[in-house]
Design a protein around this motif. Structure first.
Motif, PDB file in Angstrom:
ATOM      1  N   LEU A 104       0.826  -1.199   0.000  1.00 40.67           N
ATOM      2  CA  LEU A 104       0.000   0.000   0.000  1.00 40.67           C
ATOM      3  C   LEU A 104       0.865   1.254   0.000  1.00 40.67           C
ATOM      4  CD1 LEU A 104      -2.796  -0.949   2.565  1.00 40.67           C
ATOM      5  CD2 LEU A 104      -2.813  -1.177   0.083  1.00 40.67           C
ATOM      6  N   TYR A 105       1.972   1.229   0.751  1.00 45.06           N
ATOM      7  CA  TYR A 105       2.845   2.400   0.844  1.00 45.06           C
ATOM      8  C   TYR A 105       3.459   2.741  -0.511  1.00 45.06           C
ATOM      9  CZ  TYR A 105       6.788   5.348   2.158  1.00 45.06           C
ATOM     10  OH  TYR A 105       7.692   6.370   2.247  1.00 45.06           O
ATOM     11  N   ALA A 106       3.964   1.710  -1.190  1.00 45.76           N
ATOM     12  CA  ALA A 106       4.567   1.939  -2.507  1.00 45.76           C
ATOM     13  C   ALA A 106       3.524   2.448  -3.492  1.00 45.76           C
ATOM     14  CB  ALA A 106       5.203   0.650  -3.026  1.00 45.76           C
ATOM     15  N   GLY A 107       2.322   1.874  -3.417  1.00 39.80           N
ATOM     16  CA  GLY A 107       1.255   2.321  -4.310  1.00 39.80           C
ATOM     17  C   GLY A 107       0.838   3.749  -4.020  1.00 39.80           C
ATOM     18  N   ALA A 108       0.715   4.088  -2.727  1.00 38.59           N
ATOM     19  CA  ALA A 108       0.318   5.450  -2.360  1.00 38.59           C
ATOM     20  C   ALA A 108       1.373   6.462  -2.792  1.00 38.59           C
ATOM     21  CB  ALA A 108       0.100   5.522  -0.848  1.00 38.59           C
ATOM     22  N   ARG A 109       2.634   6.098  -2.656  1.00 45.07           N
ATOM     23  CA  ARG A 109       3.715   6.997  -3.077  1.00 45.07           C
ATOM     24  C   ARG A 109       3.662   7.221  -4.593  1.00 45.07           C
ATOM     25  NH1 ARG A 109       9.636   5.140  -1.441  1.00 45.07           N
ATOM     26  NH2 ARG A 109       9.040   3.477  -2.876  1.00 45.07           N
ATOM     27  N   HIS A 110       3.380   6.157  -5.341  1.00 44.47           N
ATOM     28  CA  HIS A 110       3.265   6.292  -6.799  1.00 44.47           C
ATOM     29  C   HIS A 110       2.080   7.176  -7.180  1.00 44.47           C
ATOM     30  CE1 HIS A 110       3.262   5.286 -11.030  1.00 44.47           C
ATOM     31  NE2 HIS A 110       2.022   4.819 -10.941  1.00 44.47           N
ATOM     32  N   VAL A 111       0.947   6.990  -6.476  1.00 43.93           N
ATOM     33  CA  VAL A 111      -0.237   7.813  -6.758  1.00 43.93           C
ATOM     34  C   VAL A 111       0.060   9.282  -6.476  1.00 43.93           C
ATOM     35  CG1 VAL A 111      -2.600   8.324  -6.022  1.00 43.93           C
ATOM     36  CG2 VAL A 111      -1.901   5.956  -6.383  1.00 43.93           C
ATOM     37  N   ARG A 112       0.740   9.552  -5.361  1.00 46.16           N
ATOM     38  CA  ARG A 112       1.079  10.941  -5.041  1.00 46.16           C
ATOM     39  C   ARG A 112       1.988  11.551  -6.100  1.00 46.16           C
ATOM     40  NH1 ARG A 112       1.643   8.954   0.238  1.00 46.16           N
ATOM     41  NH2 ARG A 112       3.917   8.868  -0.017  1.00 46.16           N
ATOM     42  N   HIS A 113       2.981  10.788  -6.538  1.00 44.73           N
ATOM     43  CA  HIS A 113       3.917  11.286  -7.548  1.00 44.73           C
ATOM     44  C   HIS A 113       3.186  11.608  -8.852  1.00 44.73           C
ATOM     45  CE1 HIS A 113       7.558  11.725  -9.900  1.00 44.73           C
ATOM     46  NE2 HIS A 113       7.133  10.810 -10.748  1.00 44.73           N
ATOM     47  N   VAL A 114       2.354  10.678  -9.299  1.00 40.55           N
ATOM     48  CA  VAL A 114       1.587  10.910 -10.532  1.00 40.55           C
ATOM     49  C   VAL A 114       0.626  12.078 -10.338  1.00 40.55           C
ATOM     50  CG1 VAL A 114      -0.061   9.902 -12.166  1.00 40.55           C
ATOM     51  CG2 VAL A 114       1.789   8.503 -11.249  1.00 40.55           C
ATOM     52  N   GLY A 115       0.044  12.170  -9.141  1.00 36.39           N
ATOM     53  CA  GLY A 115      -0.884  13.261  -8.854  1.00 36.39           C
ATOM     54  C   GLY A 115      -0.220  14.631  -8.922  1.00 36.39           C
ATOM     55  N   TYR A 116       0.974  14.754  -8.353  1.00 38.43           N
ATOM     56  CA  TYR A 116       1.696  16.032  -8.380  1.00 38.43           C
ATOM     57  C   TYR A 116       2.044  16.430  -9.819  1.00 38.43           C
ATOM     58  CZ  TYR A 116       2.234  15.642  -3.310  1.00 38.43           C
ATOM     59  OH  TYR A 116       2.002  15.560  -1.977  1.00 38.43           O
ATOM     60  N   LEU A 117       2.518  15.454 -10.610  1.00 41.04           N
ATOM     61  CA  LEU A 117       2.844  15.752 -12.004  1.00 41.04           C
ATOM     62  C   LEU A 117       1.594  16.145 -12.789  1.00 41.04           C
ATOM     63  CD1 LEU A 117       5.484  13.024 -13.005  1.00 41.04           C
ATOM     64  CD2 LEU A 117       5.857  15.472 -12.660  1.00 41.04           C
ATOM     65  N   THR A 118       0.494  15.467 -12.510  1.00 42.42           N
ATOM     66  CA  THR A 118      -0.767  15.789 -13.190  1.00 42.42           C
ATOM     67  C   THR A 118      -1.228  17.194 -12.841  1.00 42.42           C
ATOM     68  OG1 THR A 118      -1.405  13.441 -13.123  1.00 42.42           O
ATOM     69  CG2 THR A 118      -3.156  15.047 -13.550  1.00 42.42           C
ATOM     70  N   LEU A 119      -1.153  17.556 -11.562  1.00 45.40           N
ATOM     71  CA  LEU A 119      -1.550  18.896 -11.126  1.00 45.40           C
ATOM     72  C   LEU A 119      -0.671  19.962 -11.781  1.00 45.40           C
ATOM     73  CD1 LEU A 119      -3.296  20.686  -9.323  1.00 45.40           C
ATOM     74  CD2 LEU A 119      -1.631  20.325  -7.476  1.00 45.40           C
ATOM     75  N   LEU A 120       0.640  19.713 -11.810  1.00 49.98           N
ATOM     76  CA  LEU A 120       1.546  20.659 -12.454  1.00 49.98           C
ATOM     77  C   LEU A 120       1.205  20.810 -13.932  1.00 49.98           C
ATOM     78  CD1 LEU A 120       4.085  22.439 -12.474  1.00 49.98           C
ATOM     79  CD2 LEU A 120       5.434  20.349 -12.888  1.00 49.98           C
ATOM     80  N   SER A 121       0.932  19.689 -14.582  1.00 52.29           N
ATOM     81  CA  SER A 121       0.593  19.734 -16.008  1.00 52.29           C
ATOM     82  C   SER A 121      -0.687  20.517 -16.239  1.00 52.29           C
ATOM     83  CB  SER A 121       0.456  18.309 -16.543  1.00 52.29           C
ATOM     84  OG  SER A 121       0.314  18.305 -17.938  1.00 52.29           O
ATOM     85  N   ILE A 122      -1.676  20.346 -15.366  1.00 60.59           N
ATOM     86  CA  ILE A 122      -2.936  21.081 -15.495  1.00 60.59           C
ATOM     87  C   ILE A 122      -2.709  22.580 -15.332  1.00 60.59           C
ATOM     88  CG2 ILE A 122      -5.165  21.504 -14.369  1.00 60.59           C
ATOM     89  CD1 ILE A 122      -5.257  18.504 -13.712  1.00 60.59           C
ATOM     90  N   LEU A 123      -1.911  22.958 -14.318  1.00 62.71           N
ATOM     91  CA  LEU A 123      -1.651  24.380 -14.059  1.00 62.71           C
ATOM     92  C   LEU A 123      -0.921  25.040 -15.221  1.00 62.71           C
ATOM     93  CD1 LEU A 123      -0.623  24.235 -10.282  1.00 62.71           C
ATOM     94  CD2 LEU A 123      -2.801  24.984 -11.260  1.00 62.71           C
ATOM     95  N   LEU A 124      -0.037  24.288 -15.874  1.00 64.67           N
ATOM     96  CA  LEU A 124       0.687  24.847 -17.017  1.00 64.67           C
ATOM     97  C   LEU A 124      -0.144  24.829 -18.295  1.00 64.67           C
ATOM     98  CD1 LEU A 124       4.211  23.225 -16.428  1.00 64.67           C
ATOM     99  CD2 LEU A 124       3.562  25.604 -16.040  1.00 64.67           C
TER     100      LEU A 124
END
Length: 772
Positions: A104-124
């Motif tokens: 679960l920890y590894a999966g949650a870390r991956h989700v957070r990483h993808v989420g941050y990149l997605t948010l940055l991409s949306i803002l740009l």
């Protein structure tokens, strides 16, 4: 995504392999050891002092997790966790905060990483869309300024967000000679971005192209790809969390001290020899044996059995089960790191990491998908170039620009993500759904083929029957040699149901066991040993050559299982044992036969005992074998596998899929030989099973659950493949302009990512709520 390798340390070191993997793939590797139990401790000083210092007895490895935390691997049978924390070190240490389930920890870390990149991409991306689509006044005069801002933002998106796609795709192509899905993403986003950069160059030189720049296309495409990946990652993580077996592990336990006092401790500090108390309405911290008290236990979360089970002195408790209104005092039998919860969780993780053969189809499709799409892109470019020049009478430059936009749209709209998710999303959910229903798949292959089962072969004792034999008749022929005491000494340590029944019977008569020299189990036959120069043997009448003995024949004729005891080859005692049928055995066999699945019974028991039980079923005599050795069971299954099965009203021939269901006793060879080996288990000893499927509750109906999960999973996977095919064909035709008056504009082509992925994700997630 975890992976498993076999490593030849004589050819390359572990560190060398890790460095190679990190250099040639996009993955970061972490070395994890599993040498027994582990514990994370907080050390007030420098971790290096502990690592380089003298280790307590039983500690096998120490390494630093961070500046304050060290991870200790140790043998729990040599030193307990509590002793290790309290007495093992020159300086006092404390337990580190409990770490989350590593999966679960590894999966949650991956989700957070993808989420941050997605948010940055949306803002740009949003400013680029506004500058491109909003009706600003005097927009033509500011076009160069707007285009410059769009170029800057699109470049950030292409480098920061889409940048990680490049090394992954190129490393796979260069080092592994594999064309991955990410290569298509790289080609499509790069094509849209580069075309827009070129168009911007023409704009700056006051020679603007008719299409203008579409930086919004590359940025929107990257953003939508990231949104799709984030949704898929989040959905997968939620599915894994919802079926996490490790979440059943409670954090605290009530330890009963030798003086009778009680102390609440962290569950991780329990060790062998401990006695703990289970309070009403609380969760059992780890596996153990009740030594006092009576209560009802809810084991449904692990075994699928909805009715509470009464537990009293001598009963086994399963970690994670919930106590009723009584108070139980329990002797620990398995520590938290090696109890039923952790074992089941490991098997579920193992199943999620295995690939079914159908995944090979998806991988092969993905391998050809990119070259096919690239070829179609080139064809579309050539066709529209010819149409633009010859039919539409456009100039060469205008026709080229038009052809490029069509080609780029084809690249962008082609979505390989759905194909990549088609199988793993379903397998993740299916393993959890099965586990919630008391069935643990240990391999994805079993999920793939269980629904196609043509033959089910049952062992009798402990499978169709309860496996709780009782002595119904006994005859002692020679009491002068202390027959009962010798027999009890010979069989008291045997785990075979027949030996256990006889030992229980003798103990109930107050018999004390005689110490026997080196008793040995003879698989499929019995037990042998020696005492005072005499050879002792106990087992079935065939092995001992006593089938026709005058004292054995009457017992056989009454349909009992016969157990004989000889001293120097002479019959000293004979026992007749009987067993009771499982409640769901008859209904399960009937349902299998209604599905045109052939049912067989193989048993090492005497013929009369087998026929007495099987008489209740409508199983053909040709499908019943008694007095089978393990080798004969293997040969029977091998023969079934070699035949072509003919089933159904249309008499369609197909390759046999043989499922063997046994209780694990003397059945290891048969379990391995069958297409699918199913191990009947009471829920407390799953670690020793080498089968493909483990039934956590003592119910043969679990094989119907396994087939149902398999069938529904394969239907979901078939839907996913079908949807991916239909989507890609229709989207590519639409993007290529095949419908003439309808096409997908390049700036909206990226929306196809969501259109293709969401149904695949939904098909996998909804499997959790399907009635099995």
């Amino acid at each position: 995504m975890p992976a498993e390798f076999d490593l030849d340390v004589s050819a390359q070191s572990v560190d060398g392999v890790i460095r190679h993997l990190e250099r040639t793939t996009e993955f970061k590797c972490e070395r994890v050891t599993n040498r027994g139990s582990s514990l994370d401790l907080l050390y007030p000083g420098d971790a290096a002092d502990i690592i380089k210092g003298e280790w307590p007895s039983g500690v096998t490895d120490i390494r630093a997790v961070d500046k304050r935390t060290i991870r200790i691997e140790f043998d729990a049978k040599v030193i307990g966790a509590r002793d290790l924390v309290q007495n093992g070190w020159p300086h006092p240490m404390k337990l580190a905060p409990p770490s989350a389930d590593p999966t679960l920890y590894a999966g949650a870390r991956h989700v957070r990483h993808v989420g941050y990149l997605t948010l940055l991409s949306i803002l740009l991306t949003i400013p680029v869309l506004v500058l491109s689509w909003a009706p600003f006044p005097n927009k033509e005069k500011k076009e160069t300024t707007f285009a410059s801002v769009s170029l800057a933002l699109a470049t950030l998106v292409q480098v920061i967000v889409a940048g990680p796609f490049y090394p992954k795709a190129l490393k796979a192509l260069v080092f592994s000679r594999v064309i991955e899905m990410d290569l298509l993403i790289v080609l499509s986003t790069t094509a849209a971005y580069v075309f827009s950069v070129v168009a911007f160059g023409y704009l700056v030189t006051h020679q603007a192209l008719s299409t203008g720049q579409f930086f919004e296309t590359s940025t929107l495409l990257v953003t939508l790809i990231m949104v799709g990946r984030f949704i898929a990652a989040l959905a997968r993580q939620k599915a894994v969390e919802s079926i996490s077996i490790r979440s059943l592990q409670t954090s605290f336990a009530t330890l009963v001290l030798p003086n009778g006092d009680e102390e609440e401790i962290d569950t991780r500090l329990l060790q062998y020899g401990d006695v703990f108390r289970v309070s009403p309405e609380s969760r059992v911290p780890t596996d153990g044996t009740v030594i006092s008290g009576t209560s009802e236990i809810d084991e449904s979360m692990l075994t699928g059995e909805s009715r509470p089970v009464v537990k009293s002195k001598g009963s086994q408790l399963i970690a994670g089960s919930i106590n009723g209104s009584g108070v139980l005092t329990v002797k620990l039998t398995r520590i938290p790191g090696d109890n039923t919860i952790s074992t089941i969780a490991s098997m579920v993780d193992e199943a999620k990491l295995t690939k079914p053969k159908i995944q090979e189809i998806a991988d092969q499709v993905a391998t050809y998908f990119v070259p096919v799409v690239v070829s179609l892109t080139i064809i579309v470019f050539c066709i529209w170039l010819a149409i633009g020049i010859t039919i539409q009478q456009k100039s060469a430059s205008e026709a080229t620009i038009q052809s490029i936009t069509y080609a780029i749209t084809v690249l962008i709209v082609s979505c390989p993500c759905a194909i990549g998710l088609a199988v793993p999303m379903v397998i993740v959910v299916a393993t959890g759904v099965a586990a919630e229903n008391g069935v643990v798949f240990k391999s994805a292959d079993a999920i793939e083929i269980a629904w196609k089962t043509t033959d089910v072969v049952f062992d009798k004792t402990g499978t169709l029957t309860q496996g709780k034999l009782s002595v119904a008749e006994s005859e002692i022929l020679d009491s002068s040699v202390g027959t009962k005491a010798l027999l009890l000494g010979l069989v008291k340590d045997s785990k075979h149901p027949v030996s256990i029944a006889v030992a229980t019977h003798l103990k109930s008569q107050g018999v004390s066991a005689t110490a026997i020299s080196d008793p040995k189990n003879v698989i499929g036959k019995g037990v042998e040993g020696a005492f005072a120069g005499r050879t002792l043997r106990a087992g079935n009448s065939r092995w001992l050559g006593l089938t026709d003995h005058a004292s054995v024949q009457p017992i056989l004729s009454r349909g009992y299982t016969v157990f004989c005891f000889t001293v120097n080859g002479k019959l000293a005692a004979a026992f007749g044992l009987q067993d009771s049928m499982r409640e769901d055995a008859l209904s399960t066999v009937v349902k299998l036969q209604e599905r045109n699945i052939a049912v067989h019974v193989l048993s090492g028991d005497d013929d009369g005992a087998v026929r007495a039980v099987i008489a209740q079923f409508s199983i053909p005599s040709a499908n019943i074998r008694s007095r089978c050795t393990p080798a004969e069971k293997q040969a029977y299954i091998k023969d079934l596998l070699s035949k072509t099965s003919t089933q159904g009203s249309k008499r369609k021939q197909k390759q046999p899929i043989v499922m063997f269901c046994g209780d694990g006793t003397n059945d290891a060879v048969a379990l391995a030989q069958a297409s699918i080996g199913v191990h009947m288990n009471g829920g407390t000893d799953v670690a020793k099973s080498a089968a493909d499927v483990v039934l956590m509750r003592p119910s043969v109906a679990g094989i119907l659950v396994a087939m149902a999960v398999s069938r529904k999973s394969m239907h979901r996977i078939a839907f996913n493949f079908g949807w991916s095919f239909v989507y890609n064909v229709f989207a590519i035709l639409l993007a290529a302009g095949a419908f003439v008056h309808a096409r997908i504009p390049p700036e909206f082509a990226g929306l196809g990512e969501l259109v293709s992925v969401l149904p695949v994700v939904a098909a996998g997630i909804l499997l959790k709520w399907v009635k099995i």
